[in-house]
Design a protein around this motif. Structure first.
Motif, PDB file in Angstrom:
ATOM      1  N   GLY A  31       0.791  -1.226   0.000  1.00 25.10           N
ATOM      2  CA  GLY A  31       0.000   0.000   0.000  1.00 25.10           C
ATOM      3  C   GLY A  31       0.817   1.267   0.000  1.00 25.10           C
ATOM      4  N   ASN A  60      -1.578   0.947  -4.717  1.00 26.86           N
ATOM      5  CA  ASN A  60      -2.972   0.554  -4.521  1.00 26.86           C
ATOM      6  C   ASN A  60      -3.500  -0.388  -5.602  1.00 26.86           C
ATOM      7  N   TYR A  66      -2.381  -1.517   6.293  1.00 29.45           N
ATOM      8  CA  TYR A  66      -2.985  -1.115   5.023  1.00 29.45           C
ATOM      9  C   TYR A  66      -4.265  -1.901   4.826  1.00 29.45           C
ATOM     10  N   GLN A 119      -7.742  -2.241   1.865  1.00 24.54           N
ATOM     11  CA  GLN A 119      -8.392  -1.815   0.632  1.00 24.54           C
ATOM     12  C   GLN A 119      -9.641  -2.627   0.346  1.00 24.54           C
ATOM     13  N   SER A 174      -8.872   2.895  -0.209  1.00 22.37           N
ATOM     14  CA  SER A 174      -7.688   2.420   0.507  1.00 22.37           C
ATOM     15  C   SER A 174      -7.357   3.314   1.695  1.00 22.37           C
ATOM     16  N   LEU A 182      -3.931   3.802   4.429  1.00 19.88           N
ATOM     17  CA  LEU A 182      -2.556   3.421   4.726  1.00 19.88           C
ATOM     18  C   LEU A 182      -2.045   4.189   5.931  1.00 19.88           C
TER      19      LEU A 182
END
Length: 613
Positions: free
Chosen positions: A83, A121, A214, A216, A242, A244
């Motif tokens: 990420g 990503n 991370y 997503q 996403s 991070l």
């Protein structure tokens, strides 16, 4: 590098029991990245790598950048764990000089300083196919295609019903799940993919102790419909959300260390188009949109974002093809509207383009392609690029290719208009590139060898001027080198592939003449081997070798070279279910790709795969 021989021996020791997949496009592969239209790879005098879904699943890579890092001519750096900001550089070019497309949508971020696409990503879950063009090609693709083009295609729907899914778990509490369903008839077809990924990660700062995680959520979909026998419509969409966790530079020392900072990113890409076939001509009109929202937070300062970036691109296109015996003419026009909002003001720019290409096959085994393009930027006016290439097969199993290509990159909105730092009078970056190569099949196709020499000169490159504290056309670079590839297929179950790239990426800017460009190692190599048993067991291994490089333009911070080994296995339980697993960084190598940032040690993962056809 002292473990080099051990790393190199890992897949070679397994070679009697392994198989791997080719990287360079086979002659009968259909590609679009070379000219913007579908053509056989044997007709393209350009260097193109093709990675299909089978390769992705065999290598078991979750991040697409990890797979790209093993391909010819590509270098990858990541600022920490999954990420984190990830740069992909092709043949020594800047990461911002790589044009990235997802399902035909240009996804480079107009709100980032250089306009680079962040590969951190981009996960492999929805990806069906990737084409990597090495070298400039602005004739077909316009601005940003100086280093090359990465064309990502998500799952394409087909007739009938098909489904696949996988789930895996491993090091750092990493969870990755994906599922795809697709189907349809000859008149309408659809595909939908959804995925989830999370990991506790590692500390971004090499000096830190707190892991930076991370997460997503992602989805993509495609819908194709035949409106009339001659008219087809298509919709494509891609979405990712996403988050991070970051490290920063806290007071009082302001050294890179653990912090509570984090960033979020929402990406939305879409395409709608119509394609019609009328006699010997094909016409396509399309509209695409790329919308990228990025926010940076520091909870110790405020609950509101400290920084926010809103980048948006709208692209209108027309493309026509006229077919004739031994020739094809491609004409097109594009309108690209870009917008950038920094929380205080909105900046915009437009590029209007026209282009034409001719693909001529005057005799069996010979293909010649030439084209020209004009891009008219709302800020700095017009710019013309052209290119030509030839592919020749004098006999079966032999292919020679050569090309000349030009690339140009318009100044980004940030470089033009950012408060305090922007310069509205910037000129576009330009590049000229040559390549010559050959590929030869031997031993009835069981051995394939390839070699390509390349050179690219970039001028008017935009960089931050430390004297004026603004962006200016002050940089010049040259990258030249050689790419070598080998593939051995002694039988249907066993394959060995390897590639080596030597790149001399030289900084020719004032004050840095003769220095290596930052994070551009001269030597990169990758070897892989895979084997499939008669009862379905698959075993494989890859060794990636990266030479020494420098982390900065002054060449004062050195990054030592390293070698990484991984092994993998997959076993079918039924004709629909398989289990798999892998160990990455097998020897627990301690290394850096960006100075001060952590990298993963040894890590193991296991998963299950389901397929319905």
């Amino acid at each position: 590098m002292k473990k080099f021989l051990l790393f190199l021996s890992t897949p070679l020791a397994l070679l009697p029991a392994m198989q791997a997949h080719a990287q360079s496009a086979d002659d009968d592969d259909v590609i679009v990245v070379a000219t913007g239209v579908a053509q056989l790879a044997s007709e393209a005098g350009r260097s193109v790598t093709v990675l299909d879904r089978e390769t992705i699943e065999t290598r078991q890579k979750v991040s697409l950048s990890d797979l790209l890092a093993t391909t010819t001519g590509v270098g990858v750096t990541r600022n920490g764990g999954p990420g984190a900001v990830t740069a992909v550089r092709i043949r020594g070019a800047e990461d911002a000089q790589t044009l990235v497309l997802i399902d035909g949508v240009r996804v480079n971020d107009p709100s980032s300083p250089g306009g680079a696409y962040d590969f951190g990503n981009l996960l492999t879950g929805p990806v069906e196919r990737v084409e990597v063009l090495r070298g400039p090609n602005s004739v077909a693709w316009g601005s940003q295609a100086i280093g090359g083009v990465v064309n990502v295609v998500t799952e394409t729907p087909t007739d009938g019903f098909h489904a696949r899914a996988n789930a895996e778990y491993g090091y750092a509490d990493q969870v990755s799940t994906n599922a795809t369903i697709m189907g349809g008839s000859s008149d309408i077809q659809g595909a939908l993919t959804g995925g989830y990924f999370r990991t506790d990660g590692i500390s971004q700062a090499a000096s830190g102790t707190e892991a930076d995680g991370y997460r997503q959520y992602g989805a993509s979909g495609r819908l194709k419909a035949r409106i009339t026998p001659n008219l087809r419509a298509e919709l494509r969409g891609y979405w990712a959300d996403s988050k991070l966790e970051l490290d920063g530079f806290p007071a009082p020392t302001y050294a890179f260390a653990d912090t509570e900072e984090y960033s979020t990113a929402q990406e939305l890409y879409g395409y709608a188009g119509l394609t019609g076939d009328f006699g010997p001509t094909t016409h396509r009109i399309g509209f695409s949109i790329a919308d990228i929202n990025r926010d940076n937070y520091d909870p110790t300062v405020s609950a509101a974002p400290l920084y926010l970036y809103r980048g948006r691109s709208e692209h209108y296109s027309y493309q026509g093809q006229i077919g004739a015996p031994m020739a094809r003419l491609v004409i097109g026009a594009d309108q690209d509207n870009q917008r950038f909002y920094d929380g205080a003001a909105t900046f915009s720019a437009n590029i209007t383009s026209v282009y034409g290409e001719a693909i001529v096959t005057p005799m069996m085994g010979l293909a010649i392609t030439a084209g020209v393009r004009n891009d008219d930027h709302s800020g700095f006016g017009g710019h013309v690029t052209w290119g030509a290439n030839v592919a020749y097969s004098p006999m079966p199993g032999t292919r020679l290719h050569a090309s000349y290509g030009e690339g140009f990159k318009a100044p980004t909105l940030y470089q033009l208009y950012a408060p305090y730092y922007g310069t509205a009078t910037l000129e576009p970056e330009t590049a000229d590139s040559w390549e010559v190569g050959a590929r030869q099949d031997l031993v009835d196709g069981k051995l394939s060898l390839g070699a390509t020499w390349f050179q690219r000169d970039t001028t008017n490159q935009i960089d931050f001027d430390s004297v004026t504290y603004t962006y200016a056309n002050i940089a010049r670079t040259r990258a030249e080198g050689v790419e070598l590839e080998v593939e051995i297929r002694p039988n249907d179950r066993l394959t060995f592939t390897g590639n080596y790239t030597y790149t001399d990426a030289e900084n020719r800017s004032a004050g840095y003449v003769g220095n290596d460009l930052a994070r551009r190692p001269k030597d990169i190599a990758s070897v892989s081997a895979d084997w499939e048993s008669p009862f379905g067991l698959k075993l494989g291994g890859t060794v990636s070798i990266v030479g020494d490089s420098y982390d900065n333009a002054a060449n004062t911070t050195r990054l030592d070279g390293y070698a990484l080994a991984s092994i993998r296995a997959e076993m079918p339980l039924t004709d629909r279910i398989a289990i798999y697993g892998r160990v990455e960084n097998l020897t627990d190598e301690d290394y850096e790709v960006v100075s001060g940032y952590s990298t993963y040690g040894r890590a193991a993962y296991a998963g299950v795969r389901l397929r319905l056809d």
